[in-house]
Design a protein around this motif. Structure first.
Motif, PDB file in Angstrom:
ATOM      1  N   THR A 179      -1.639   8.755   5.526  1.00 48.89           N
ATOM      2  CA  THR A 179      -0.969   8.416   4.275  1.00 48.89           C
ATOM      3  C   THR A 179       0.508   8.832   4.307  1.00 48.89           C
ATOM      4  O   THR A 179       0.919   9.644   5.153  1.00 48.89           O
ATOM      5  CB  THR A 179      -1.657   9.107   3.089  1.00 48.89           C
ATOM      6  N   PRO A 180       1.296   8.296   3.379  1.00 47.69           N
ATOM      7  CA  PRO A 180       2.704   8.719   3.285  1.00 47.69           C
ATOM      8  C   PRO A 180       2.867  10.160   2.828  1.00 47.69           C
ATOM      9  O   PRO A 180       3.959  10.735   2.957  1.00 47.69           O
ATOM     10  CB  PRO A 180       3.291   7.751   2.245  1.00 47.69           C
ATOM     11  N   PHE A 181       1.797  10.753   2.313  1.00 51.61           N
ATOM     12  CA  PHE A 181       1.864  12.141   1.865  1.00 51.61           C
ATOM     13  C   PHE A 181       1.712  13.063   3.066  1.00 51.61           C
ATOM     14  O   PHE A 181       0.749  12.938   3.837  1.00 51.61           O
ATOM     15  CB  PHE A 181       0.768  12.415   0.838  1.00 51.61           C
ATOM     16  N   PRO A 182       2.616  14.002   3.276  1.00 51.58           N
ATOM     17  CA  PRO A 182       2.611  14.841   4.477  1.00 51.58           C
ATOM     18  C   PRO A 182       1.275  15.550   4.701  1.00 51.58           C
ATOM     19  O   PRO A 182       0.754  16.220   3.816  1.00 51.58           O
ATOM     20  CB  PRO A 182       3.730  15.855   4.195  1.00 51.58           C
ATOM     21  N   GLY A 183       0.717  15.347   5.913  1.00 52.57           N
ATOM     22  CA  GLY A 183      -0.487  16.065   6.324  1.00 52.57           C
ATOM     23  C   GLY A 183      -1.793  15.495   5.827  1.00 52.57           C
ATOM     24  O   GLY A 183      -2.853  16.029   6.154  1.00 52.57           O
ATOM     25  N   ILE A 184      -1.772  14.421   5.052  1.00 51.32           N
ATOM     26  CA  ILE A 184      -2.998  13.876   4.466  1.00 51.32           C
ATOM     27  C   ILE A 184      -3.422  12.609   5.197  1.00 51.32           C
ATOM     28  O   ILE A 184      -2.630  11.678   5.350  1.00 51.32           O
ATOM     29  CB  ILE A 184      -2.824  13.585   2.968  1.00 51.32           C
ATOM     30  N   THR A 185      -4.684  12.581   5.659  1.00 49.31           N
ATOM     31  CA  THR A 185      -5.252  11.434   6.361  1.00 49.31           C
ATOM     32  C   THR A 185      -6.539  11.013   5.670  1.00 49.31           C
ATOM     33  O   THR A 185      -7.337  11.863   5.248  1.00 49.31           O
ATOM     34  CB  THR A 185      -5.543  11.780   7.832  1.00 49.31           C
ATOM     35  N   LEU A 186      -6.743   9.707   5.566  1.00 51.73           N
ATOM     36  CA  LEU A 186      -7.964   9.158   4.999  1.00 51.73           C
ATOM     37  C   LEU A 186      -8.791   8.504   6.100  1.00 51.73           C
ATOM     38  O   LEU A 186      -8.240   7.936   7.041  1.00 51.73           O
ATOM     39  CB  LEU A 186      -7.655   8.116   3.923  1.00 51.73           C
ATOM     40  N   GLY A 187     -10.105   8.581   5.962  1.00 53.87           N
ATOM     41  CA  GLY A 187     -10.990   7.925   6.905  1.00 53.87           C
ATOM     42  C   GLY A 187     -12.194   7.340   6.197  1.00 53.87           C
ATOM     43  O   GLY A 187     -12.661   7.897   5.188  1.00 53.87           O
ATOM     44  N   MET A 188     -12.676   6.205   6.689  1.00 52.99           N
ATOM     45  CA  MET A 188     -13.865   5.572   6.109  1.00 52.99           C
ATOM     46  C   MET A 188     -14.695   4.986   7.241  1.00 52.99           C
ATOM     47  O   MET A 188     -14.139   4.485   8.224  1.00 52.99           O
ATOM     48  CB  MET A 188     -13.480   4.480   5.115  1.00 52.99           C
ATOM     49  N   ALA A 189     -16.000   5.045   7.100  1.00 53.51           N
ATOM     50  CA  ALA A 189     -16.873   4.525   8.151  1.00 53.51           C
ATOM     51  C   ALA A 189     -18.194   4.048   7.567  1.00 53.51           C
ATOM     52  O   ALA A 189     -18.756   4.690   6.674  1.00 53.51           O
ATOM     53  CB  ALA A 189     -17.131   5.600   9.212  1.00 53.51           C
ATOM     54  N   VAL A 190     -18.655   2.908   8.055  1.00 52.69           N
ATOM     55  CA  VAL A 190     -20.007   2.421   7.803  1.00 52.69           C
ATOM     56  C   VAL A 190     -20.742   2.475   9.131  1.00 52.69           C
ATOM     57  O   VAL A 190     -20.276   1.906  10.126  1.00 52.69           O
ATOM     58  CB  VAL A 190     -20.011   0.979   7.273  1.00 52.69           C
ATOM     59  N   THR A 191     -21.858   3.171   9.178  1.00 53.98           N
ATOM     60  CA  THR A 191     -22.592   3.334  10.434  1.00 53.98           C
ATOM     61  C   THR A 191     -24.019   2.806  10.326  1.00 53.98           C
ATOM     62  O   THR A 191     -24.637   2.858   9.273  1.00 53.98           O
ATOM     63  CB  THR A 191     -22.630   4.820  10.863  1.00 53.98           C
ATOM     64  N   ASN A 192     -24.489   2.280  11.439  1.00 56.26           N
ATOM     65  CA  ASN A 192     -25.878   1.801  11.594  1.00 56.26           C
ATOM     66  C   ASN A 192     -26.191   0.599  10.711  1.00 56.26           C
ATOM     67  O   ASN A 192     -27.284   0.488  10.146  1.00 56.26           O
ATOM     68  CB  ASN A 192     -26.877   2.930  11.305  1.00 56.26           C
ATOM     69  N   PHE A 193     -25.231  -0.315  10.607  1.00 53.41           N
ATOM     70  CA  PHE A 193     -25.464  -1.559   9.888  1.00 53.41           C
ATOM     71  C   PHE A 193     -26.062  -2.562  10.876  1.00 53.41           C
ATOM     72  O   PHE A 193     -25.400  -2.984  11.822  1.00 53.41           O
ATOM     73  CB  PHE A 193     -24.152  -2.090   9.318  1.00 53.41           C
ATOM     74  N   GLY A 194     -27.322  -2.929  10.672  1.00 51.73           N
ATOM     75  CA  GLY A 194     -27.939  -3.829  11.635  1.00 51.73           C
ATOM     76  C   GLY A 194     -29.348  -4.225  11.266  1.00 51.73           C
ATOM     77  O   GLY A 194     -29.759  -4.169  10.101  1.00 51.73           O
ATOM     78  N   GLY A 195     -30.092  -4.619  12.302  1.00 46.24           N
ATOM     79  CA  GLY A 195     -31.445  -5.123  12.101  1.00 46.24           C
ATOM     80  C   GLY A 195     -32.450  -4.021  11.829  1.00 46.24           C
ATOM     81  O   GLY A 195     -32.128  -2.833  11.833  1.00 46.24           O
ATOM     82  N   LYS A 196     -33.692  -4.443  11.617  1.00 37.76           N
ATOM     83  CA  LYS A 196     -34.784  -3.505  11.381  1.00 37.76           C
ATOM     84  C   LYS A 196     -35.548  -3.262  12.682  1.00 37.76           C
ATOM     85  O   LYS A 196     -35.404  -4.000  13.650  1.00 37.76           O
ATOM     86  CB  LYS A 196     -35.718  -4.044  10.306  1.00 37.76           C
ATOM     87  N   MET A 197     -36.361  -2.195  12.676  1.00 39.03           N
ATOM     88  CA  MET A 197     -37.135  -1.842  13.854  1.00 39.03           C
ATOM     89  C   MET A 197     -38.624  -1.960  13.546  1.00 39.03           C
ATOM     90  O   MET A 197     -39.088  -1.576  12.464  1.00 39.03           O
ATOM     91  CB  MET A 197     -36.805  -0.425  14.323  1.00 39.03           C
ATOM     92  N   GLN A 198     -39.354  -2.504  14.523  1.00 39.38           N
ATOM     93  CA  GLN A 198     -40.800  -2.682  14.374  1.00 39.38           C
ATOM     94  C   GLN A 198     -41.476  -2.291  15.680  1.00 39.38           C
ATOM     95  O   GLN A 198     -41.242  -2.908  16.711  1.00 39.38           O
ATOM     96  CB  GLN A 198     -41.130  -4.131  14.025  1.00 39.38           C
ATOM     97  N   LEU A 199     -42.277  -1.252  15.642  1.00 38.30           N
ATOM     98  CA  LEU A 199     -42.970  -0.788  16.837  1.00 38.30           C
ATOM     99  C   LEU A 199     -44.008  -1.813  17.299  1.00 38.30           C
ATOM    100  O   LEU A 199     -44.692  -2.437  16.484  1.00 38.30           O
ATOM    101  CB  LEU A 199     -43.652   0.545  16.571  1.00 38.30           C
ATOM    102  N   SER A 200     -44.121  -1.962  18.609  1.00 41.64           N
ATOM    103  CA  SER A 200     -45.150  -2.833  19.181  1.00 41.64           C
ATOM    104  C   SER A 200     -45.574  -2.246  20.520  1.00 41.64           C
ATOM    105  O   SER A 200     -44.809  -1.535  21.165  1.00 41.64           O
ATOM    106  CB  SER A 200     -44.626  -4.259  19.371  1.00 41.64           C
ATOM    107  N   GLY A 201     -46.800  -2.558  20.913  1.00 43.87           N
ATOM    108  CA  GLY A 201     -47.316  -2.036  22.170  1.00 43.87           C
ATOM    109  C   GLY A 201     -48.828  -2.013  22.165  1.00 43.87           C
ATOM    110  O   GLY A 201     -49.485  -2.447  21.205  1.00 43.87           O
ATOM    111  N   THR A 202     -49.400  -1.489  23.225  1.00 40.17           N
ATOM    112  CA  THR A 202     -50.858  -1.525  23.371  1.00 40.17           C
ATOM    113  C   THR A 202     -51.579  -0.605  22.394  1.00 40.17           C
ATOM    114  O   THR A 202     -52.790  -0.752  22.197  1.00 40.17           O
ATOM    115  CB  THR A 202     -51.251  -1.138  24.805  1.00 40.17           C
ATOM    116  N   ASN A 203     -50.856   0.345  21.782  1.00 43.56           N
ATOM    117  CA  ASN A 203     -51.519   1.228  20.815  1.00 43.56           C
ATOM    118  C   ASN A 203     -51.956   0.500  19.547  1.00 43.56           C
ATOM    119  O   ASN A 203     -52.734   1.034  18.752  1.00 43.56           O
ATOM    120  CB  ASN A 203     -50.600   2.386  20.427  1.00 43.56           C
ATOM    121  N   THR A 204     -51.456  -0.712  19.327  1.00 39.73           N
ATOM    122  CA  THR A 204     -51.858  -1.452  18.128  1.00 39.73           C
ATOM    123  C   THR A 204     -53.103  -2.304  18.374  1.00 39.73           C
ATOM    124  O   THR A 204     -53.620  -2.917  17.436  1.00 39.73           O
ATOM    125  CB  THR A 204     -50.722  -2.381  17.669  1.00 39.73           C
TER     126      THR A 204
END
Length: 338
Positions: A179-204
């Motif tokens: 920022t224009p203000f001395p020493g001040i920084t802004l940060g923003m983050a969106v994490t893990n935006f994506g599909g869903k998970m579904q377990l599959s395998g011989t245990n089912t």
């Protein structure tokens, strides 16, 4: 231009958050290992690192952070987690000069093998199982101006437990603004935006009788149990950092992060770091303020930086975080910059 990017980021974040309206669904997302903070320095600051984001652990906290680097580096972080679970995080970034920066990150969690037990065999069936989580991401970040950086990380998320697996794709987005203000920084983050998970395998696989009331039919038809899909631990973080003191000998920074996850209520992280002569750093912070029934609380840490050669330096970091009834976790980190 900068205002448009910030407005676009907030609009995107609002759309993302609107997909999840119930913010009290604790423990109802897949791949919870993605919510475990990486980097001993960041954790030692109470996980208030979104606006600071100035080492290789930025690949976890805010992808835009690596755009500021003019050098290359590799970070290795190990976490002794609760119940003997082990977490490892490896991050590397490479400067592309005027074209930005490229980063790679790998997160894994594992556990020791356990005996398979059933109601009929409470002492074990003779089999054993383990579990493994993996996330691999490729990051690109660039500076749009001297004060404004953006970054994004597409990644693959994979989970395995015994004979079951699940895989999906996700993306992290981040911005960092001095920022224009001395020493001040802004940060923003969106994490893990994506599909869903579904377990599959011989245990089912089970043996099913489609007509239990009929006689003479086949009552042992192989069938698969239907596994539900689960969302990833989506999180939106906004952070601010302030350089209270920044001289050649002394540096003192204060940081605050506000979190809005899709599987819990909102909370605040606060942290501080004091560095003497760019050699010794001590840190402290508090995680999950205003979050009811949270086991996470204060964190402490320290680090040492040592010049090895003209253009090579090494940093060793340690962090301790209290978890109340679950005791504590410890993190160890080495970062080499060249």
């Amino acid at each position: 231009m900068i205002k448009k990017f910030i407005l676009l980021f907030f609009c995107t974040s609002a759309i993302v958050m609107s997909q999840e309206t119930d913010n009290t669904k604790r423990g109802t997302t897949a791949a919870p290992f993605l919510s475990i903070g990486q980097g001993a320095r960041a954790v030692g600051m109470g996980s208030a690192f979104t606006a600071v984001a100035n080492d290789r652990s930025s690949l976890y906290w805010n992808a835009a952070g690596i755009a500021d680097f003019t050098n290359n580096g590799v970070l290795v972080d190990h976490t002794q987690w609760i119940a003997d679970v082990q977490y490892n995080f490896i991050a590397a970034s490479f400067s592309l000069q005027q074209y930005g920066a490229l980063g790679f990150s790998l997160t894994t969690s594992s556990m020791n093998e356990m005996d398979v037990t059933t109601v009929e065999n409470p002492d074990g069936t003779g089999e054993s199982f383990d579990a493994l989580d993996v996330a691999f991401g490729v990051t690109y970040a660039m500076k749009l101006t001297n004060a404004f950086s953006i970054g994004f990380t597409p990644k693959v998320v994979h989970q395995r437990i015994w004979k079951m697996t699940a895989t999906t794709m996700a993306i992290d987005l981040g911005i960092k603004y001095i920022t224009p203000f001395p020493g001040i920084t802004l940060g923003m983050a969106v994490t893990n935006f994506g599909g869903k998970m579904q377990l599959s395998g011989t245990n089912t696989v089970v043996l099913h009788d489609p007509s239990p009331l009929e006689k003479g039919n086949n009552d042992r038809i192989p069938a698969n149990l239907a596994m539900e899909e689960w969302s990833l631990p989506l999180n939106f973080r906004v952070g601010i950092s302030y350089d209270v003191v920044k001289t050649e000998e002394n540096a003192f920074v204060v940081a605050v992060d506000a979190l809005h996850p899709n599987d819990n209520n909102e909370s605040i992280n606060i942290g501080t770091e004091y560095t003497y002569n760019n050699f010794l750093s001590v840190r402290g912070g508090y995680k999950s303020l205003f979050l009811n029934n949270s086991e996470e609380s204060f964190a402490l840490g320290f680090g040492i930086r040592q010049e090895l050669l003209n253009n090579i330096s090494m940093q060793v970091q340690y962090a301790y975080q209290d978890f109340h009834r679950l005791k504590e976790i410890q993190k160890f980190e080495i970062e080499i910059v060249f």
